[in-house]
Design an enzyme around this catalytic site. Structure first.
Site, PDB file in Angstrom:
ATOM      1  N   SER A  20      50.699  21.777  62.325  1.00 54.93           N
ATOM      2  CA  SER A  20      49.385  22.100  62.874  1.00 54.93           C
ATOM      3  C   SER A  20      48.474  22.901  61.971  1.00 54.93           C
ATOM      4  O   SER A  20      47.305  23.045  62.278  1.00 54.93           O
ATOM      5  CB  SER A  20      49.548  22.874  64.188  1.00 54.93           C
ATOM      6  OG  SER A  20      50.143  22.044  65.143  1.00 54.93           O
ATOM      7  N   LYS A  74      42.749  31.560  65.474  1.00 50.98           N
ATOM      8  CA  LYS A  74      42.925  30.440  66.406  1.00 50.98           C
ATOM      9  C   LYS A  74      43.079  30.986  67.819  1.00 50.98           C
ATOM     10  O   LYS A  74      43.649  32.059  68.022  1.00 50.98           O
ATOM     11  CB  LYS A  74      44.184  29.674  65.993  1.00 50.98           C
ATOM     12  CG  LYS A  74      44.425  28.382  66.743  1.00 50.98           C
ATOM     13  CD  LYS A  74      45.615  27.670  66.115  1.00 50.98           C
ATOM     14  CE  LYS A  74      45.942  26.413  66.881  1.00 50.98           C
ATOM     15  NZ  LYS A  74      47.129  25.745  66.364  1.00 50.98           N
ATOM     16  N   SER A 134      46.845  20.988  65.003  1.00 56.60           N
ATOM     17  CA  SER A 134      45.984  21.396  66.084  1.00 56.60           C
ATOM     18  C   SER A 134      45.054  22.566  65.726  1.00 56.60           C
ATOM     19  O   SER A 134      44.224  22.955  66.541  1.00 56.60           O
ATOM     20  CB  SER A 134      46.817  21.820  67.290  1.00 56.60           C
ATOM     21  OG  SER A 134      47.689  22.839  66.899  1.00 56.60           O
TER      22      SER A 134
END
Lengths: 108, 577
Positions: B249, B130, B225
């Site tokens: 997330s 990420k 997210s």
């Protein structure tokens, strides 16, 4: 409880971030309203919790220098620098007051 | 040794496990069996997809075994994944694809395999990270204008650990700006599309408005997210991905994309190099296609890090998950407060079915109560914004990141930089956080929230103390929403709605995992969440693995149209199975 213009101005000074428009102000008002629900909970006699690892001891390490000497790498990402210094504009000049600033809050 | 050989029959996937003696396993034999099976596949073997597909059962042990036996080389694997990334570019899962470095790493890995000295199970495995983890030499943006062009000088500890094991870093995945959001829609590089929007399962169930426009407007979000990471794993472009989990997330996009999302205990995995959102709740999350893989990645990442003082000093021993057959000694708790308002009836049904599954297998299933659950989202809201206000203060443009041209004074330069660099979500949270930290509000909001946090954590302690081993809850309130519907409400409202079920585990620092359970009526994945005791990941993952085996979640049948060039130039449409 709604935040007054003085408080909003104070927040802009503290956070150095602006309320771009009415939506921004509205967002804060809604956030405050949402947080009001906390007051429904009875927390008498409860200690605040900082961390879930509070039962463990924070440790110290030996005071030995193990890292460093990376001036060049660190300076690579700065936009304005002179030799080994980061260049900042003059300090000690406070942000202009609400009347002199160009901020959305001027209108409210 | 057991080798699984896949036989394809039109659009159905039939598994058959063949036990082959060690001395019969030769490359030729394998190829023969493979070619026999490939008669039924629509995809030509030349494209290599079926090869990749065979390795896609999700079990990295298969891929690792294949790499070890020389059936596929790390460079081939890397190239396939890279071309797949190119052809699934419309998903917008990746912000940066590190092609050259990935190929270099793959070559090094190949040399090691040839010498017969792989670094471990992860050697040569393509992974994605990420974009809020620092990666040396690769741009790290957090999907924000503030860090556009920022090239980290160091690797985050977790990234370094993966690279030390020989993993191949394919690139950085897309996310919500600074990991604030529950849809992966608010980053500056655009929203991430859920690969299931392009699956046969979703298309069959959706009512097409018109042939050409429905795909473009009907696509669903990945959840957030860590949406990019989840989409990358779900669309087969990598075998594992790192996400971060502050309020759900990792588990939220895992549920929406049909992959396994593990949030480890707070303090188990180092956060050094993870650009922080909430220091007391952040953890790096692991996204993989099956629970075994998650255990392997966890094994290589967990452990004390002297650079992160919030990691515990206990010795961590990587474990292999046992194949649980007897669940009669387990006690599963069903927290009744997780039957939250807005929970879709499908998920409720799935949740009950799962509880019955455990009951019928002999486990003890009890209803438990976590009375402060509904305050966890409010508590999170206050604590998160307060910590964000503090953590975002480092972005002033002086030492790294975007810098405004305003030069009148330091303060005005900072203000202008932050005006330009942050989007409205981030700015909103910073301002709210500063409000809650004002002297007149500190006691009433911040300290109050910390007290409520203790109440929430104590709820869990009480429940686990009463003999419950694992909690079973839904992960999300519904299946993935279409993007056009999701953006009708603002980020804060959506986060407050979507994080309700996942948030409490972060408050208490407990490990939790999302296991994809089934498909909704619209053909989209739905997952269930298991929450375990602190630092008892082995037990949690063992139960999750058992559950995963029982539910047999279907594989995505991704359809990529011909005009998306890439590896499928030879056929009308590629069926991944």
């Amino acid at each position: 409880q709604k935040a007054t213009v003085e408080v909003l101005d104070h927040l802009e000074h503290l956070a150095l971030v602006d309320f771009r428009d009415a939506e921004g102000v509205e967002r804060l008002q809604k956030a405050i309203q949402f947080a009001e629900q906390l007051h429904e909970v009875n927390t008498d006699g409860v200690e605040p919790m900082d961390s879930v690892l509070e039962d463990r001891c924070l440790y110290l390490r030996e005071d030995d220098v193990t890292e460093g000497n990376c001036t060049n790498e660190l300076l690579k990402n700065a936009r304005e620098k002179v030799e080994e210094y980061f260049v900042a504009p003059p300090g000690n000049i406070p942000l202009p007051k609400l009347e002199e600033r160009e901020t959305f809050l001027q209108g409210s | 040794m057991k080798y699984k050989v896949f036989y394809y029959c039109n659009f159905l996937l039939v598994f058959r496990t063949l036990k082959l003696r060690k001395n019969l396993i030769k490359w030729v034999k394998y190829k023969e069996l493979w070619q026999r099976g490939s008669r039924f596949i629509r995809v030509t073997p030349r494209s290599g997809l079926c090869h990749l597909a065979a390795l896609k059962g999700g079990l990295r042990f298969q891929v690792s075994a294949a790499l070890k036996e020389g059936h596929v080389t790390p460079t081939e694997l890397c190239q396939r994944c890279l071309s797949l990334i190119k052809s699934t570019k419309f998903l917008n899962a990746y912000i940066t694809v590190a092609e050259e470095t990935a190929l270099k790493q793959a070559e090094e890995s190949e040399k090691r395999y040839r010498r017969g000295q792989p670094l471990g199970v992860l050697d040569g495995i393509p992974i994605a990270v990420k974009d809020n983890f620092n990666t040396a030499g690769i741009e790290t943006t957090c999907a924000s204008n503030m860090l556009k062009g920022y090239i980290s000088p160091y690797n985050a500890t977790v990234v370094q650990k993966l690279l030390d094991q020989g993993a191949v870093l394919l690139g950085k995945t897309n996310l919500d700006e600074f990991a604030m959001g529950s849809g992966s829609t608010d980053g500056v590089f655009g929203p991430v599309r859920n690969p299931w929007s392009y699956s046969r399962q979703y298309k069959e169930k959706s009512v097409p408005k018109s042939c050409s426009e429905d795909e473009e407007s009907n696509w669903v979000i990945t959840g957030g997210s860590s949406g990019g990471s989840a989409a990358a794993v779900s669309s087969f472009t990598c075998f594992a991905a790192l996400g971060s989990d502050t309020g759900g997330s990792t588990r939220n996009p895992a549920a929406h994309c049909g992959v396994v999302g593990l949030k480890p205990t707070y303090g188990l995995i180092s956060r050094h190099g993870l650009i922080p959102l909430v220091n007391s709740m952040d953890v790096p999350g692991i996204l993989t296609r099956c629970v075994d893989d998650a255990a392997v990645v966890l094994g290589s990442l967990a452990g004390h890090d002297p650079k992160d003082s919030t990691t515990i000093q206990d010795n961590f021993k990587p474990f292999e998950l046992p194949n649980l057959t007897d669940v009669s000694k387990l006690s599963i708790g069903i927290p009744k407060e997780y039957h939250a308002p807005g929970l879709s009836s499908e998920i409720l049904a799935l949740w009950s079915k799962a509880a019955d599954l455990f009951k019928n297998a002999g486990a003890k299933v009890v209803e438990v109560s976590l009375p402060h659950t509904r305050y966890s989202i409010v508590c999170y809201h206050v604590l998160c914004t307060a910590e964000v206000a503090s953590n975002m203060a480092r972005f002033d443009g002086l030492e790294y990141g975007h810098r405004s041209d305003m030069n009148k004074s330091t303060e005005s330069m900072y203000a202008a930089t932050r005006r330009e660099g942050f989007n409205e979500v981030v700015r909103g949270r910073i301002l709210s956080g500063n409000y809650f930290l004002l002297k007149q509000n500190y006691e009433n909001y911040f300290i109050k929230a910390q007290k409520v946090r203790r109440l929430i954590a104590n709820d869990f302690v009480k429940v686990f103390g009463s003999g419950v081993d694992i909690l079973l809850t839904p992960t999300t309130l519904s299946d993935a929403l279409p993007y056009m519907e999701f953006i009708k409400e603002d980020n804060r409202t959506r986060s407050a709605q979507d994080d309700v079920l996942t948030q409490a585990a972060n408050m208490a620092g407990l490990p939790a995992i999302n296991v994809p359970t089934g498909l909704s009526e619209r053909g989209l994945p739905v997952g269930l969440q298991f929450i375990g005791r602190s630092f008892q990941e082995k037990q949690l993952l063992t139960v999750a693995k058992w559950f995963e085996k029982q539910v047999k979640f279907p594989m995505i049948q991704l359809e990529v149209k011909r005009h998306y060039h890439g590896a499928f130039q030879h056929q009308k449409s590629a069926f991944f199975s």
